[in-house]
Scaffold this active site. Structure first.
Site, PDB file in Angstrom:
ATOM      1  N   ASP A 276      51.771 -13.205  21.644  1.00  0.00           N
ATOM      2  CA  ASP A 276      50.659 -12.992  21.450  1.00  0.00           C
ATOM      3  C   ASP A 276      50.069 -13.688  23.128  1.00  0.00           C
ATOM      4  O   ASP A 276      49.240 -13.094  23.728  1.00  0.00           O
ATOM      5  CB  ASP A 276      49.802 -13.425  20.839  1.00  0.00           C
ATOM      6  CG  ASP A 276      49.790 -12.984  18.887  1.00  0.00           C
ATOM      7  OD1 ASP A 276      51.052 -12.947  18.969  1.00  0.00           O
ATOM      8  OD2 ASP A 276      49.217 -12.017  18.350  1.00  0.00           O
TER       9      ASP A 276
ATOM     10  N   GLU B 189      41.126 -11.747  22.479  1.00  0.00           N
ATOM     11  CA  GLU B 189      41.307 -13.054  21.556  1.00  0.00           C
ATOM     12  C   GLU B 189      41.778 -13.653  20.843  1.00  0.00           C
ATOM     13  O   GLU B 189      41.215 -15.166  20.231  1.00  0.00           O
ATOM     14  CB  GLU B 189      42.410 -12.064  19.991  1.00  0.00           C
ATOM     15  CG  GLU B 189      42.439 -12.619  19.076  1.00  0.00           C
ATOM     16  CD  GLU B 189      42.638 -11.509  17.654  1.00  0.00           C
ATOM     17  OE1 GLU B 189      43.763 -10.631  17.433  1.00  0.00           O
ATOM     18  OE2 GLU B 189      43.009 -11.779  16.156  1.00  0.00           O
TER      19      GLU B 189
ATOM     20  N   THR C  73      49.284  -8.524  14.315  1.00  0.00           N
ATOM     21  CA  THR C  73      50.595  -9.562  14.684  1.00  0.00           C
ATOM     22  C   THR C  73      51.281  -8.992  12.560  1.00  0.00           C
ATOM     23  O   THR C  73      52.733  -9.821  13.234  1.00  0.00           O
ATOM     24  CB  THR C  73      49.636 -10.646  14.999  1.00  0.00           C
ATOM     25  OG1 THR C  73      48.695 -10.526  15.906  1.00  0.00           O
ATOM     26  CG2 THR C  73      50.956 -12.362  15.335  1.00  0.00           C
TER      27      THR C  73
HETATM   28  P1  AMP Z   1      44.880  -3.792  10.695  1.00  0.00           P
HETATM   29  O1  AMP Z   1      46.675  -3.459  11.025  1.00  0.00           O
HETATM   30  O2  AMP Z   1      44.130  -2.287  11.023  1.00  0.00           O
HETATM   31  O3  AMP Z   1      44.790  -4.210   9.424  1.00  0.00           O
HETATM   32  O4  AMP Z   1      43.517  -4.306  11.601  1.00  0.00           O
HETATM   33  C1  AMP Z   1      44.682  -5.618  12.144  1.00  0.00           C
HETATM   34  C2  AMP Z   1      43.344  -6.685  12.176  1.00  0.00           C
HETATM   35  O5  AMP Z   1      42.915  -6.555  11.447  1.00  0.00           O
HETATM   36  C3  AMP Z   1      43.638  -7.581  12.325  1.00  0.00           C
HETATM   37  O6  AMP Z   1      42.997  -7.857  14.361  1.00  0.00           O
HETATM   38  C4  AMP Z   1      41.981  -8.214  12.303  1.00  0.00           C
HETATM   39  O7  AMP Z   1      41.216  -9.346  12.996  1.00  0.00           O
HETATM   40  C5  AMP Z   1      41.651  -7.278  11.419  1.00  0.00           C
HETATM   41  N1  AMP Z   1      41.036  -7.872   9.922  1.00  0.00           N
HETATM   42  C6  AMP Z   1      41.521 -10.062   9.648  1.00  0.00           C
HETATM   43  N2  AMP Z   1      40.607  -9.339   8.399  1.00  0.00           N
HETATM   44  C7  AMP Z   1      40.409  -8.560   7.944  1.00  0.00           C
HETATM   45  C8  AMP Z   1      39.992  -7.544   6.920  1.00  0.00           C
HETATM   46  N3  AMP Z   1      39.027  -8.683   5.979  1.00  0.00           N
HETATM   47  N4  AMP Z   1      38.791  -6.884   7.506  1.00  0.00           N
HETATM   48  C9  AMP Z   1      39.062  -5.673   8.143  1.00  0.00           C
HETATM   49  N5  AMP Z   1      39.621  -6.422   9.230  1.00  0.00           N
HETATM   50  C10 AMP Z   1      40.608  -7.460   8.538  1.00  0.00           C
HETATM   51 MG    MG Z   2      43.784  -7.809  16.154  1.00  0.00          MG
END
Ligand code: AMP
Ligand code: MG
Length: 346
Positions: free
Chosen positions: A48, A71, A137
């Site tokens: 990252d 980020e 990540t």
């Molecule tokens: P995804 O793979 O679509 O779940 O997206 C990953 C991203 O979701 C990460 O980079 C986080 O910034 C974000 N994230 C973290 N916590 C949450 C949450 N509670 N609801 C939605 N997105 C989140």
């Molecule tokens: Mg992200």
């Protein structure tokens, strides 16, 4: 002034391609891909930091001084207790940035700020690059899909996007869990089509992305987060049941990490990326959606929140006025929004 979109896109493409060479090498080497934990408990890896450094350095080299909202910050790596992680970052970065020193790397990471900087008149800057050096990540650590997501937001609207998906195959039959050796990068700006190219090739051929057509008469194919905690599954279940009662067939969400979801919707491999908010208070980060939503929109999709509101990137580092995401071509997008509206609570 409207910036030169072609010049910016070229710089963004070069930056994410170089950074993807690092993330790919780190992901394949379990010794180096080791997971670190930031003070807020979110996972991060040396990749990252290395990716953010290379992207910030390349954009600055090509475009001069850039404003970058990103980020990661170098705070973790500047802590003397984390000297081994810093050394590992330098080593991982050196193949694409010959001779890089620790100070260069830290300085480049901190070209990015995690909040919106103020402009000369003391107002929040309205135009800036935004970066998630590794979105997904958790997927990266698991050996699954992830993406490098870089966008330029001009007066609150994403106008340039480079979305590198190092493990996504050109072959839509290949399972998402089976990392592709080449990967794909999706590129778009506000006045052109979506281009797709091999992820590791920053000089190669750009093909215009042709959106595959949704098979007629088939179910609406949903795609959602791999991480269950990022989505309100009970809302999704109620939505699917409700639509099926009205005769609309819906395929339960395929689980996929990161903004790769926008790319697969853009190319017609899935119909709708749906993210239902788990808590009314959660706000999405701009770097988690700026690049992906522009790629999908330039491929002919709509990208809104669960209430049908356009995503508003002018409100700070989060999408302050939006909740959740619905992204897909107008037909299935409208069906899903209609189904959500019929539920009393989303
Ligand atoms: P995804 O793979 O679509 O779940 O997206 C990953 C991203 O979701 C990460 O980079 C986080 O910034 C974000 N994230 C973290 N916590 C949450 C949450 N509670 N609801 C939605 N997105 C989140
Ligand atoms: Mg992200």
């Amino acid at each position: 002034v409207i910036p030169d979109l072609d010049v910016m896109l070229k710089a963004a493409h070069e930056a994410v391609s170089l950074a993807a060479r690092i993330t790919r090498a780190v992901q394949r080497d379990p010794q180096r891909g080791h997971r670190l934990t930031k003070s807020d408990d979110s996972p991060v890896t040396i990749a990252d930091f290395a990716a953010q450094a290379v992207i910030a350095d390349r954009l600055s080299a090509r475009l001069g001084r850039v404003t970058l909202v990103a980020e990661e910050s170098a705070r973790y790596l500047r802590d003397p207790a984390h000297a081994a992680a810093l050394a590992a970052c330098v080593e991982a970065t050196a193949p694409v940035w010959p001779g890089v020193r620790a100070e260069d790397l830290l300085g480049a990471i901190d070209v990015g700020t995690t909040s919106i900087p103020l402009d000369a008149s003391g107002e929040p800057t309205r135009s800036f690059w935004t970066l998630d050096p590794i979105d997904g990540t958790k997927g990266f650590i698991r050996g699954h899909q992830y993406s490098l997501c870089l966008a330029y937001v001009h007066e609150g609207v994403p106008v340039v996007a480079a979305l590198a998906c190092p493990n996504l195959s050109a072959d839509v039959q290949r399972p998402y869990e089976d990392p592709d050796p080449v990967g794909l990068t999706f590129l778009a700006h506000a006045q052109g089509p979506v281009w797709v190219t091999a992820c590791d090739d920053r000089h190669g051929r750009l093909d215009v992305l042709e959106r595959a057509h949704t098979p007629a008469g088939g179910p609406i194919r949903l795609v959602g987060s791999y991480t269950a905690a990022h989505n309100n599954e009970s809302t999704v279940n109620r939505l699917v049941r409700r639509l099926e009662e009205t005769g609309v067939r819906v395929q339960r969400p395929q689980r996929l990490d990161s903004q790769v979801k926008y790319a697969v919707v853009a190319r017609g491999q899935a119909d709708v990326f749906l993210r239902t908010p788990r808590s009314a208070a959660y706000r999405e980060n701009i770097w988690d959606h700026a690049a992906g939503s522009l790629i999908a929109r330039r491929a002919g999709c709509l990208a809104t929140d669960v209430l049908g509101k356009d995503l508003d990137f002018s409100r700070g580092v989060t999408l302050e006025d939006n909740q959740g995401i619905v992204c897909g071509p107008a037909g299935p997008h409208g069906v899903i929004l209609g189904g959500l509206a019929a539920l009393t609570t989303v």
